[in-house]
Design an enzyme around this catalytic site. Structure first.
Site, PDB file in Angstrom:
ATOM      1  N   ASN A 145       0.872  -1.167   0.000  1.00 17.26           N
ATOM      2  CA  ASN A 145       0.000   0.000   0.000  1.00 17.26           C
ATOM      3  C   ASN A 145       0.913   1.221   0.000  1.00 17.26           C
ATOM      4  OD1 ASN A 145      -1.851   2.004   0.418  1.00 17.26           O
ATOM      5  ND2 ASN A 145      -2.373   1.414   2.517  1.00 17.26           N
ATOM      6  N   GLY A 149       1.821   2.125  10.603  1.00 17.87           N
ATOM      7  CA  GLY A 149       2.748   3.248  10.497  1.00 17.87           C
ATOM      8  C   GLY A 149       3.414   3.612  11.811  1.00 17.87           C
ATOM      9  N   SER A 173       2.746  -2.368  10.144  1.00 16.82           N
ATOM     10  CA  SER A 173       4.192  -2.448  10.396  1.00 16.82           C
ATOM     11  C   SER A 173       4.786  -3.819  10.085  1.00 16.82           C
ATOM     12  CB  SER A 173       4.512  -2.028  11.839  1.00 16.82           C
ATOM     13  OG  SER A 173       4.104  -0.690  12.052  1.00 16.82           O
ATOM     14  N   HIS A 193      -9.646   1.392   4.197  1.00 13.83           N
ATOM     15  CA  HIS A 193      -8.396   1.537   4.951  1.00 13.83           C
ATOM     16  C   HIS A 193      -8.631   2.476   6.145  1.00 13.83           C
ATOM     17  CE1 HIS A 193      -4.316   2.622   6.041  1.00 13.83           C
ATOM     18  NE2 HIS A 193      -3.958   1.481   5.475  1.00 13.83           N
ATOM     19  N   LYS A 223       0.203   4.248  -0.425  1.00 13.82           N
ATOM     20  CA  LYS A 223      -0.424   5.464   0.120  1.00 13.82           C
ATOM     21  C   LYS A 223      -0.128   6.656  -0.807  1.00 13.82           C
ATOM     22  CE  LYS A 223      -0.166   3.250   4.552  1.00 13.82           C
ATOM     23  NZ  LYS A 223      -0.120   3.337   6.000  1.00 13.82           N
ATOM     24  N   GLU A 269      -6.934   4.768   7.360  1.00 20.41           N
ATOM     25  CA  GLU A 269      -6.632   6.186   7.123  1.00 20.41           C
ATOM     26  C   GLU A 269      -7.817   6.872   6.446  1.00 20.41           C
ATOM     27  OE1 GLU A 269      -2.865   5.597   5.209  1.00 20.41           O
ATOM     28  OE2 GLU A 269      -2.012   4.984   7.128  1.00 20.41           O
ATOM     29  N   GLU A 299      -6.091  -5.092   9.943  1.00 16.69           N
ATOM     30  CA  GLU A 299      -5.085  -4.066  10.208  1.00 16.69           C
ATOM     31  C   GLU A 299      -5.400  -3.340  11.514  1.00 16.69           C
ATOM     32  OE1 GLU A 299      -2.768  -2.914   6.514  1.00 16.69           O
ATOM     33  OE2 GLU A 299      -4.419  -1.508   6.697  1.00 16.69           O
TER      34      GLU A 299
HETATM   35  P1  PGA Z   1       2.448   0.135   7.543  1.00 15.36           P
HETATM   36  O1  PGA Z   1       1.038   0.371   6.817  1.00 15.36           O
HETATM   37  O2  PGA Z   1       2.992  -1.166   7.011  1.00 15.36           O
HETATM   38  O3  PGA Z   1       3.288   1.316   7.171  1.00 15.36           O
HETATM   39  O4  PGA Z   1       2.165   0.042   9.006  1.00 15.36           O
HETATM   40  C1  PGA Z   1       0.149  -0.681   6.618  1.00 15.36           C
HETATM   41  C2  PGA Z   1      -1.090  -0.185   5.937  1.00 15.36           C
HETATM   42  O5  PGA Z   1      -1.490   0.950   6.184  1.00 15.36           O
HETATM   43  O6  PGA Z   1      -1.696  -0.896   5.136  1.00 15.36           O
END
Ligand code: PGA
Length: 254
Positions: A13, A176, A216, A98, A15, A100, A170
Site C-alpha cells: 500500500n 505506520g 508495520s 483503509h 499510500k 486512514e 489491520e
Molecule cells: P504500515 O502500513 O505497514 O506502514 O504500518 C500498513 C497499511 O497501512 O496498510
C-alpha cells in the site's frame, strides 16, 4: 483446511507516495526480485500513477490496485473515481476501508459497504480493511469491532462474490507506528474473522478466503507473521516502498 491451499497475497500500500515516474522505477526494481514468487503480488498505487505502474508491470506477476473507489459509476462526485474507470485502465484490485480513509476522510462502515458493492459490480477484487483502535483493544472489544466492520462491509455480498474479496486485518495502532501485532495477536483476529465468514457464509467459503495481516509488517517480522495458520499474506505500507524489503516479504510468503 490446510492454509497451503490458499495462495497468499502480498500487497504493497504505497499510500500518497510515488508519482508516475517513481512508480515505474519501483516496479521495474521489484520485477526481477519477485519473479519467482509463490504468492500473488499487488501494488496499490496513487490514482495518477496507475497507468505508469500498469505499463511497468506488464508481462510480470505484479498486479496493480487502486487505493479507493467510489460507489457510483459516474456523476457529480467531484474528486471521485469509479470502478468502471479503474477497470478501463486495467486495474484488478482495489483497497477499501483503509483505516486512514476511516480516520481522515469520514469513511464509515456504510460507505465501505457501498464501495465494496460497487467494486464487485465493476469486476474488481476488493482488499477490505478492518481493524480496531488501540482504545478498543484495551477495552477488550477487538473481536466485536472487526466482526461488525466485516459484517456490514459484506452485507449483500454473495458466496461467489466473496471469492473476489480479500480481508486485511489491520489493527490501527500498528499502522505506520513500527509497533507490530505479535504473530499470536495477528493470528487470533484473522482466525476470528475466518470463523465469522463460516457463520456468514459456510466453512468452505471461509477456508477459501485470503485474510491478510497489515500493520508495520516488514522484512524482519514477515516470516513469523506469515507462518501463522490463519494469516495468508500482508498489506504492507512503509516497507513496500523499498523494493528490497518488499521482496523479502514476498519471499517470506512463499
Ligand atoms: P504500515 O502500513 O505497514 O506502514 O504500518 C500498513 C497499511 O497501512 O496498510
Amino acid at each position: 483446511m490446510n492454509k497451503n491451499l490458499r495462495i497468499p497475497v502480498i500487497a504493497g500500500n504505497w499510500k500518497m507516495n510515488n508519482g508516475p515516474a517513481a512508480s515505474a522505477v519501483l516496479i521495474e526494481k521489484l520485477k526481477p526480485l519477485t519473479a519467482n514468487a509463490q504468492c500473488k503480488i499487488v501494488c496499490a498505487v496513487p490514482f495518477t500513477s496507475i497507468p505508469a505502474a500498469l505499463n511497468a508491470a506488464q508481462g510480470s506477476n505484479i498486479a496493480v490496485a487502486a487505493q479507493n473507489v467510489h460507489w457510483e459509476e459516474s456523476g457529480a462526485y467531484t474528486g471521485e473515481i469509479s470502478a468502471q474507470m479503474l477497470k478501463e485502465l486495467g486495474v484488478e484490485y482495489v483497497v477499501v476501508g483503509h483505516s486512514e480513509r476511516r480516520q481522515f476522510f469520514g469513511e464509515t462502515d456504510v460507505t465501505v459497504q457501498k464501495r465494496v458493492r460497487a467494486a464487485l459490480n465493476g469486476g474488481l477484487t476488493v482488499i477490505l480493511c478492518v481493524g480496531e483502535l488501540l482504545g478498543e483493544r484495551k477495552s477488550g472489544i477487538t473481536s466485536q469491532i472487526v466482526r461488525t466492520q466485516t459484517e456490514i462491509a459484506l452485507a449483500g455480498v454473495t458466496a461467489q462474490e466473496l471469492q473476489r474479496v480479500i480481508i486485511a486485518y489491520e489493527p490501527v495502532w500498528a499502522i505506520g507506528t513500527g509497533e507490530t501485532a505479535t504473530p499470536e495477536q495477528a493470528n487470533e483476529v484473522c482466525a476470528i474473522l475466518r470463523e465469522q465468514l463460516a457463520v456468514l457464509y459456510d466453512k468452505e467459503a471461509a477456508d477459501a478466503t485470503v485474510i491478510q495481516y497489515g500493520g508495520s509488517m516488514n522484512d524482519q517480522n514477515a516470516v513469523e507473521l506469515l507462518a501463522q495458520p490463519d494469516v495468508d499474506g500482508g498489506l504492507i505500507g512503509g516497507a513496500s516502498l523499498v523494493a528490497e524489503k518488499f521482496a523479502v516479504i514476498v519471499k517470506a510468503a512463499g
